[in-house]
Design an enzyme around this catalytic site. Sequence first.
Site, PDB file in Angstrom:
ATOM      1  N   ASP A   1       0.833  -1.209   0.000  1.00 23.56           N
ATOM      2  CA  ASP A   1       0.000   0.000   0.000  1.00 23.56           C
ATOM      3  C   ASP A   1       0.861   1.251   0.000  1.00 23.56           C
ATOM      4  O   ASP A   1       1.484   1.593   0.997  1.00 23.56           O
ATOM      5  CB  ASP A   1      -0.916   0.015   1.235  1.00 23.56           C
ATOM      6  CG  ASP A   1      -2.088  -0.926   1.075  1.00 23.56           C
ATOM      7  OD1 ASP A   1      -2.396  -1.670   2.026  1.00 23.56           O
ATOM      8  OD2 ASP A   1      -2.693  -0.914  -0.017  1.00 23.56           O
TER       9      ASP A   1
ATOM     10  N   ASP B   1     -10.325  -5.429  -1.401  1.00 21.92           N
ATOM     11  CA  ASP B   1      -9.300  -4.904  -0.501  1.00 21.92           C
ATOM     12  C   ASP B   1      -9.961  -4.022   0.566  1.00 21.92           C
ATOM     13  O   ASP B   1     -10.514  -2.980   0.249  1.00 21.92           O
ATOM     14  CB  ASP B   1      -8.319  -4.078  -1.351  1.00 21.92           C
ATOM     15  CG  ASP B   1      -7.163  -3.513  -0.566  1.00 21.92           C
ATOM     16  OD1 ASP B   1      -6.473  -2.623  -1.108  1.00 21.92           O
ATOM     17  OD2 ASP B   1      -6.953  -3.938   0.583  1.00 21.92           O
TER      18      ASP B   1
HETATM   19  C1  DX5 Z   1      -6.457   0.736   2.520  1.00 22.19           C
HETATM   20  C2  DX5 Z   1      -5.556  -0.299   1.862  1.00 22.19           C
HETATM   21  C3  DX5 Z   1      -5.985  -1.694   2.192  1.00 22.19           C
HETATM   22  C4  DX5 Z   1      -6.100  -1.905   3.720  1.00 22.19           C
HETATM   23  C5  DX5 Z   1      -6.541  -3.315   4.007  1.00 22.19           C
HETATM   24  O1  DX5 Z   1      -6.222   1.990   1.943  1.00 22.19           O
HETATM   25  O2  DX5 Z   1      -5.573  -0.169   0.461  1.00 22.19           O
HETATM   26  O3  DX5 Z   1      -5.045  -2.606   1.590  1.00 22.19           O
HETATM   27  O4  DX5 Z   1      -4.863  -1.609   4.310  1.00 22.19           O
HETATM   28  O5  DX5 Z   1      -6.301  -3.572   5.389  1.00 22.19           O
HETATM   29  P1  DX5 Z   1      -7.338  -4.506   6.168  1.00 22.19           P
HETATM   30  O6  DX5 Z   1      -7.253  -5.887   5.496  1.00 22.19           O
HETATM   31  O7  DX5 Z   1      -6.822  -4.518   7.586  1.00 22.19           O
HETATM   32  O8  DX5 Z   1      -8.667  -3.862   5.996  1.00 22.19           O
HETATM   33 ZN    ZN Z   2      -4.550  -1.748  -0.659  1.00 19.98          ZN
END
Ligand code: DX5
Ligand code: ZN
Length: 232
Positions: free
Chosen positions: A36, A188
């Site tokens: 990310d 995601d």
């Molecule tokens: C948010 C990111 C995601 C998020 C997912 O902006 O793109 O990848 O970090 O994290 P979880 O799985 O904890 O929701």
């Molecule tokens: Zn992400």
Amino acid sequence: HVTPEEAHKILDSDFARLAEECERMVHLGADWLHVDVMDGHFVPNLTLGAPIVRSLRKHTAAFLDVHLMVSNPAQWVSDFAAAGADMYTFHLEAVAGGDLEALQAAGSAGLPAVHDLVAAVKAAGMLAGLTVKPGTPVELLLPYVPQLDMVLIMSVEPGFGGQSFMPDQMNKVRFLRAKFPDLYIEVDGGLAPDTIGAAAAAGANAIVAGSAIFGAADPGAVMHTLRAAVDE
Ligand code: DX5
Ligand code: ZN
């Protein structure tokens, strides 16, 4: 039906031990590592850039699925390609400066700037992904899907891990799966054993999971549960 991919987000890992954390997750069954990238402008958070990916590349052979939450995704293509990213997924909203009217006005032909950026990503040797925030209609992606290797449907507002899954976003997955049976559709945000069912039923076949994995006592078991739900 393409094989489900488990992308595990490194956003939730201990950045001071990034390589070990990544190798641990790959060893436990992760197919991809979801990276990310946040610039503090497109989203209210700041994470990492190409230099980190370049260092990580030296320590893992895993598929690096890079998610660009940045205001100017065209600016970083060559840096991430040189760093060894395998997939470059950018936000549709960032290309049109967040101007949904311009994207709507582009109609079925789509905005040339988006087509050009997808082509630039592929010319740089990476797979090309395109993603939309929860508030952006999925129809705006349609002109670009034939060029894409993957579509990413956000099931949280981009910017942070550990948020709650937004089940209504699965309508976008269902809509795309009905039109594109062989497309990689990644979801995601908030994916976990209790939300994976909705994503799998809608037709998602690439699953990003951060807090559900990094917070788990047995990350391998969670990965197995997520993959099994998509495999069904
Ligand atoms: C948010 C990111 C995601 C998020 C997912 O902006 O793109 O990848 O970090 O994290 P979880 O799985 O904890 O929701
Ligand atoms: Zn992400």
